[in-house]
Write a protein that holds these residues in place. Structure first.
Motif, PDB file in Angstrom:
ATOM      1  N   ALA A  67      22.355  88.053  -9.453  1.00  0.00           N
ATOM      2  CA  ALA A  67      21.305  87.463 -10.241  1.00  0.00           C
ATOM      3  C   ALA A  67      19.887  88.122  -9.741  1.00  0.00           C
ATOM      4  O   ALA A  67      19.097  88.084 -10.672  1.00  0.00           O
ATOM      5  CB  ALA A  67      21.320  85.726  -9.960  1.00  0.00           C
ATOM      6  N   ARG A  68      19.939  88.447  -8.588  1.00  0.00           N
ATOM      7  CA  ARG A  68      18.727  89.116  -8.100  1.00  0.00           C
ATOM      8  C   ARG A  68      18.389  90.436  -8.661  1.00  0.00           C
ATOM      9  O   ARG A  68      17.339  90.814  -9.076  1.00  0.00           O
ATOM     10  CB  ARG A  68      18.769  89.540  -6.485  1.00  0.00           C
ATOM     11  N   GLU A  69      19.712  91.089  -8.809  1.00  0.00           N
ATOM     12  CA  GLU A  69      19.393  92.552  -9.487  1.00  0.00           C
ATOM     13  C   GLU A  69      18.977  92.400 -11.027  1.00  0.00           C
ATOM     14  O   GLU A  69      18.235  93.279 -11.527  1.00  0.00           O
ATOM     15  CB  GLU A  69      20.601  93.291  -9.201  1.00  0.00           C
ATOM     16  N   GLN A  70      19.714  91.330 -11.691  1.00  0.00           N
ATOM     17  CA  GLN A  70      19.319  91.379 -12.983  1.00  0.00           C
ATOM     18  C   GLN A  70      17.798  90.649 -13.218  1.00  0.00           C
ATOM     19  O   GLN A  70      17.110  91.213 -13.888  1.00  0.00           O
ATOM     20  CB  GLN A  70      20.017  90.271 -13.517  1.00  0.00           C
ATOM     21  N   TRP A  71      17.668  89.856 -12.198  1.00  0.00           N
ATOM     22  CA  TRP A  71      16.117  89.397 -12.099  1.00  0.00           C
ATOM     23  C   TRP A  71      15.047  90.544 -12.094  1.00  0.00           C
ATOM     24  O   TRP A  71      14.177  90.532 -12.894  1.00  0.00           O
ATOM     25  CB  TRP A  71      16.038  88.059 -11.078  1.00  0.00           C
ATOM     26  N   PHE A  72      15.257  91.174 -10.927  1.00  0.00           N
ATOM     27  CA  PHE A  72      14.408  92.473 -10.754  1.00  0.00           C
ATOM     28  C   PHE A  72      14.373  93.424 -11.864  1.00  0.00           C
ATOM     29  O   PHE A  72      13.328  93.942 -12.344  1.00  0.00           O
ATOM     30  CB  PHE A  72      14.678  93.210  -9.608  1.00  0.00           C
ATOM     31  N   ALA A  73      15.531  93.657 -12.641  1.00  0.00           N
ATOM     32  CA  ALA A  73      15.629  94.505 -13.602  1.00  0.00           C
ATOM     33  C   ALA A  73      14.924  93.898 -14.902  1.00  0.00           C
ATOM     34  O   ALA A  73      14.048  94.824 -15.672  1.00  0.00           O
ATOM     35  CB  ALA A  73      17.211  94.654 -14.102  1.00  0.00           C
ATOM     36  N   LEU A  74      15.147  92.845 -14.899  1.00  0.00           N
ATOM     37  CA  LEU A  74      14.268  92.211 -16.048  1.00  0.00           C
ATOM     38  C   LEU A  74      12.735  92.142 -15.834  1.00  0.00           C
ATOM     39  O   LEU A  74      11.968  92.263 -16.829  1.00  0.00           O
ATOM     40  CB  LEU A  74      14.437  90.619 -16.365  1.00  0.00           C
ATOM     41  N   ASN A  75      12.234  91.982 -14.411  1.00  0.00           N
ATOM     42  CA  ASN A  75      10.837  92.189 -14.225  1.00  0.00           C
ATOM     43  C   ASN A  75      10.438  93.529 -14.672  1.00  0.00           C
ATOM     44  O   ASN A  75       9.362  93.739 -15.105  1.00  0.00           O
ATOM     45  CB  ASN A  75      10.808  91.930 -12.694  1.00  0.00           C
ATOM     46  N   ILE A 111       5.122  87.886  -5.545  1.00  0.00           N
ATOM     47  CA  ILE A 111       5.698  86.719  -4.908  1.00  0.00           C
ATOM     48  C   ILE A 111       7.129  86.675  -4.907  1.00  0.00           C
ATOM     49  O   ILE A 111       7.868  86.278  -4.041  1.00  0.00           O
ATOM     50  CB  ILE A 111       5.110  85.380  -5.709  1.00  0.00           C
ATOM     51  N   SER A 112       7.701  87.361  -5.828  1.00  0.00           N
ATOM     52  CA  SER A 112       9.264  87.362  -5.935  1.00  0.00           C
ATOM     53  C   SER A 112       9.730  88.225  -4.918  1.00  0.00           C
ATOM     54  O   SER A 112      10.711  87.818  -4.340  1.00  0.00           O
ATOM     55  CB  SER A 112       9.613  87.986  -7.409  1.00  0.00           C
ATOM     56  N   LYS A 113       8.823  89.149  -4.710  1.00  0.00           N
ATOM     57  CA  LYS A 113       9.470  90.222  -3.605  1.00  0.00           C
ATOM     58  C   LYS A 113       9.287  89.534  -2.340  1.00  0.00           C
ATOM     59  O   LYS A 113      10.444  89.501  -1.346  1.00  0.00           O
ATOM     60  CB  LYS A 113       8.706  91.404  -3.463  1.00  0.00           C
ATOM     61  N   ARG A 114       8.359  88.635  -2.013  1.00  0.00           N
ATOM     62  CA  ARG A 114       8.061  88.018  -0.640  1.00  0.00           C
ATOM     63  C   ARG A 114       9.048  86.867  -0.787  1.00  0.00           C
ATOM     64  O   ARG A 114      10.006  86.613   0.394  1.00  0.00           O
ATOM     65  CB  ARG A 114       6.758  87.383  -0.759  1.00  0.00           C
ATOM     66  N   LEU A 115       9.689  86.274  -1.678  1.00  0.00           N
ATOM     67  CA  LEU A 115      10.559  85.103  -1.598  1.00  0.00           C
ATOM     68  C   LEU A 115      11.846  85.954  -1.193  1.00  0.00           C
ATOM     69  O   LEU A 115      12.878  85.384  -0.376  1.00  0.00           O
ATOM     70  CB  LEU A 115      10.852  84.497  -3.010  1.00  0.00           C
ATOM     71  N   VAL A 116      12.311  86.995  -1.860  1.00  0.00           N
ATOM     72  CA  VAL A 116      13.546  87.621  -1.491  1.00  0.00           C
ATOM     73  C   VAL A 116      13.638  87.994  -0.212  1.00  0.00           C
ATOM     74  O   VAL A 116      14.555  87.686   0.872  1.00  0.00           O
ATOM     75  CB  VAL A 116      13.837  89.032  -2.254  1.00  0.00           C
ATOM     76  N   TYR A 138       8.917  80.023  -4.092  1.00  0.00           N
ATOM     77  CA  TYR A 138       9.504  79.438  -5.420  1.00  0.00           C
ATOM     78  C   TYR A 138       8.509  78.560  -6.385  1.00  0.00           C
ATOM     79  O   TYR A 138       8.519  78.864  -7.608  1.00  0.00           O
ATOM     80  CB  TYR A 138      10.536  78.859  -5.070  1.00  0.00           C
ATOM     81  N   SER A 139       7.826  77.719  -5.951  1.00  0.00           N
ATOM     82  CA  SER A 139       6.857  76.829  -6.549  1.00  0.00           C
ATOM     83  C   SER A 139       5.882  77.777  -7.388  1.00  0.00           C
ATOM     84  O   SER A 139       5.429  77.687  -8.524  1.00  0.00           O
ATOM     85  CB  SER A 139       6.381  75.554  -6.053  1.00  0.00           C
ATOM     86  N   GLN A 140       5.123  78.676  -6.506  1.00  0.00           N
ATOM     87  CA  GLN A 140       4.340  79.429  -6.923  1.00  0.00           C
ATOM     88  C   GLN A 140       4.810  80.332  -8.052  1.00  0.00           C
ATOM     89  O   GLN A 140       4.106  80.694  -9.229  1.00  0.00           O
ATOM     90  CB  GLN A 140       3.639  80.494  -6.118  1.00  0.00           C
ATOM     91  N   ILE A 141       6.014  80.793  -8.001  1.00  0.00           N
ATOM     92  CA  ILE A 141       6.620  81.798  -8.973  1.00  0.00           C
ATOM     93  C   ILE A 141       6.897  81.017 -10.243  1.00  0.00           C
ATOM     94  O   ILE A 141       6.668  81.478 -11.299  1.00  0.00           O
ATOM     95  CB  ILE A 141       7.904  82.293  -8.470  1.00  0.00           C
ATOM     96  N   MET A 142       7.353  79.775 -10.186  1.00  0.00           N
ATOM     97  CA  MET A 142       7.562  78.878 -11.144  1.00  0.00           C
ATOM     98  C   MET A 142       6.343  78.746 -12.238  1.00  0.00           C
ATOM     99  O   MET A 142       6.326  78.682 -13.466  1.00  0.00           O
ATOM    100  CB  MET A 142       8.124  77.641 -10.916  1.00  0.00           C
ATOM    101  N   LEU A 143       5.224  78.494 -11.301  1.00  0.00           N
ATOM    102  CA  LEU A 143       3.769  77.944 -11.882  1.00  0.00           C
ATOM    103  C   LEU A 143       3.769  79.650 -12.664  1.00  0.00           C
ATOM    104  O   LEU A 143       3.074  79.376 -13.936  1.00  0.00           O
ATOM    105  CB  LEU A 143       2.843  77.859 -11.202  1.00  0.00           C
TER     106      LEU A 143
END
Length: 644
Positions: A67-75, A111-116, A138-143
């Motif tokens: 899920a992380r790889e697909q998430w970053f690929a979609l980024n 922020i996603s990179k810091r979360l990971v 995660y809350s900041q990313i969601m916002l």
């Protein structure tokens, strides 16, 4: 205006309108395509953003590496799509949305990179429960992702609105094109129909008038279109038809008159005319031919030539007619001879010409002939032949006499030519002798001058010396006057001999040339006779042998003496010049002029004389002329060729 030009203008307007509408359609089509591409790209951005949020939640909830790889690929995909933007963006709202979306996505990725990193640094037993810092990240990313999703939705709505507007514009322009083309077609058809109806009605009225036989009225013409031009052409043709009709009537009258004239010519012409068919039967003839054949016209028509003419004459004529009837050739100016009546002692001669009669199919249907009786002419020619023979005999006799006379004249001419040659040779010898005499005279002058200077002059000088010595021994006052007189006389004689010697053979003539010698001669005549001489020289080189220079010097001396003796003036002008290889010497004065008696008197007196001057100059190959000036005075001119 012509229909072609109207149609051309209408076509140009229609084409221009079509081009404008087509350009608008092309622009609208391009806008529609761009709007469609923008809509597709906005859909891709929205799909990528929402899919990315799903992969984010799956990774945060379950901690799956996939899920992380697909998430970053979609980024990365979302970053690339936002970086590329829409294919064509014109409104500022879309540009601001894209800019805010890029910023939100960039912050969300950070922020996603810091979360990971936080999740990997502090692992937990339950992936669904994370520490407080990870939850805040995660809350900041969601916002950020929520704001990004909202911007993507807004961007998609803008693209959809633009696509709908482009579609509506395309539909409106297409309807406008159809309406305009239909309107232009209807207006053009109505206009052309009205014009054609008026023109055709006028043409029909004019055609009905012409069809009734009235060629004086034409079609009413208005405008300058093709039908108007056709009407004018029809009016011109109608007018020409009227002219041709009048000309045809006039031609018919002239044709009838010509037929009458031909009939008169055929009947009254002084030559025989006839027409025969291929069976050699007479079809037509004139009265003159009937008289030549000794029968009436009725006895000719419908009968063959064998039945009308004697057998010998008929045989000659058949042979002459053969090439005319078989090959269609013309036989011109042939002579036929024979006797019309066997008892007639006179042999008749006829000059005939025959031409074929050609049908429309190109076949020879008969021939036409012209016959002229030349019996009298033949008799006259025979008489003239006898006279000519007699004249030729007389001419031959006279020619023989003239040949004898010509031979005698030829002999005399040859004798005279020989005498002329001998005379020319003697004349050449005389000229050579005269030149030799002139040269001998110059040499004799040189000899006399030498003897005067070397002998007589020296002796006189010696006598002067002895006389002076004798005078010194004589007592004073005894014979003193006589001694001085004798001394002065001897001294004057010495001076005269010296001057005569210089004039006979001036030393300057041999050393300095003719120009300097003539200048010295002018000075001597000025001192002796008071003659004022103006000397002119062009300064060009004038190369001459000494003998010729001496002859020219003596000639100029004689001319200057003539000025002193006969001109009645003591002023003269001597000019030397060179022109085209010829030396020209002129002696000019302003005296009483020149007369023939002067030349004769000078010659009789035993002097040099103008005649002697002319002879000597001619012996040198030159010329001598003396002319009077209009204002008084004389010009004597000497021309002598210069040496090369």
């Amino acid at each position: 205006m012509t229909f072609a030009r109207r149609l051309k203008i209408i076509s140009l307007l229609s084409f221009t309108l079509l081009v404008i509408v087509a350009a608008l359609l092309a622009w609208s089509s391009r806008e529609l395509a761009v709007a469609e591409r923008n809509h597709v790209v906005a859909d891709q951005i929205q799909s990528t953003v929402f899919h990315r949020a799903t992969m984010r939640d799956e990774y945060f909830s379950f901690g799956l590496e996939r899920a992380r790889e697909q998430w970053f690929a979609l980024n990365e995909v979302a970053t690339r799509l936002l970086a590329q933007g829409l294919p064509q963006v014109e409104d500022d709202a879309a540009k601001q949305i894209l800019e805010r979306s890029r910023l939100d996505l960039a912050e969300s990725v950070q922020i996603s990179k810091r979360l990971v990193e936080q999740v990997r640094r502090i692992p937990v037993a339950d992936p669904a429960h994370h520490d407080e810092f990870a939850s805040r990240l995660y809350s900041q990313i969601m916002l950020k992702d929520s704001a990004l999703q909202q911007e993507a939705v807004n961007l998609q709505e803008l693209a959809r609105d633009r696509f709908h507007r482009a579609s509506d514009r395309m539909i409106y322009l297409t309807l406008l094109l159809v309406v305009l083309m239909a309107l232009v077609t209807i207006l053009n058809s109505a206009f052309l129909n009205g014009v054609l109806r008026r023109r055709m009605a006028a043409i029909k009225r004019g055609a009905d008038v012409v069809a009734s036989g009235d060629l004086t009225h034409g079609i009413e013409v208005e405008g300058d279109d093709e039908l108007s031009q056709l009407a004018r052409l029809f009016n011109g043709v109608t007018q020409k038809m009227g002219d041709y009709t009048q000309a045809l009537h006039a031609s018919e009258q002239r044709y009838r008159m010509q037929l009458q004239e031909l009939a008169n010519i055929y009947t009254h012409t002084p030559v025989g005319l006839f027409v025969v068919d291929r069976d050699l039967r007479y079809l037509r003839l004139n009265e003159h031919l009937a008289r030549l054949n000794g029968k009436s016209i009725c006895e000719h028509v419908g009968r063959r030539i064998d039945e009308v003419l004697p057998p010998g004459v008929a045989a000659q004529i058949r042979e002459l007619w053969r090439p005319v009837l078989e090959r269609g050739e013309c036989v011109l100016n042939v002579e036929v001879q024979g006797r019309v009546d066997p008892t007639d002692p006179v042999l008749h001669h006829w000059l005939a010409s025959y031409q074929p009669l050609i049908s429309e199919g190109g076949e020879v249907t008969g021939l036409m002939g012209v016959v002229l009786d030349i019996t009298q002419r033949k008799q006259t020619e025979e008489m003239l032949a006898g006279v000519r023979q007699h004249l030729e005999e007389e001419v031959q006799q006279r020619t023989a006499k003239l040949q004898l006379i010509n031979e005698h004249l030829t002999q005399e001419i040859e004798i005279r030519k020989k005498v002329e040659v001998e005379l020319l040779a003697q004349q050449q010898k005389l000229q050579d002798m005269a030149l030799d005499l002139a040269m001998a005279e110059e040499r004799e002058r040189d000899r006399i001058a030498s003897e005067l200077h070397d002998q007589v002059g020296q002796r006189l000088i010696l006598a002067k010396i002895k006389l002076d010595a004798l005078a010194s021994t004589v007592p004073a006052a005894e014979c003193e006057a006589e001694a001085e007189a004798v001394g002065a006389l001897v001294q004057q004689t010495i001076q005269d001999i010296r001057s005569l010697t210089f004039q006979l053979r001036p030393p300057l003539l041999a050393s300095a040339g003719l120009e300097a010698a003539l200048r010295w001669l002018g000075e001597e005549f000025s001192a002796d006779f008071g003659l004022d001489t103006e000397f002119i020289d062009d300064g060009q080189e004038k190369t001459l042998p000494y003998e010729i220079r001496s002859t020219l010097f003596q000639a100029v001396r004689e001319l200057m003496l003539n000025v002193i003796k006969h001109a009645g003036t003591l002023r003269c002008r001597v000019e030397l010049s060179r022109c085209d290889g010829v030396l020209v010497i002129s002696v000019e004065d302003d005296g009483v002029g020149y007369g023939a008696e002067q030349d004769a008197s000078v010659t009789r007196s035993g002097g040099f004389g103008l005649v002697n001057v002319r002879q000597k100059i001619q012996h040198l190959g030159g010329s001598f002329t003396v002319t009077n000036k209009g204002a008084g005075g004389t010009v004597a001119t000497i021309r002598v060729p210069l040496g090369s």
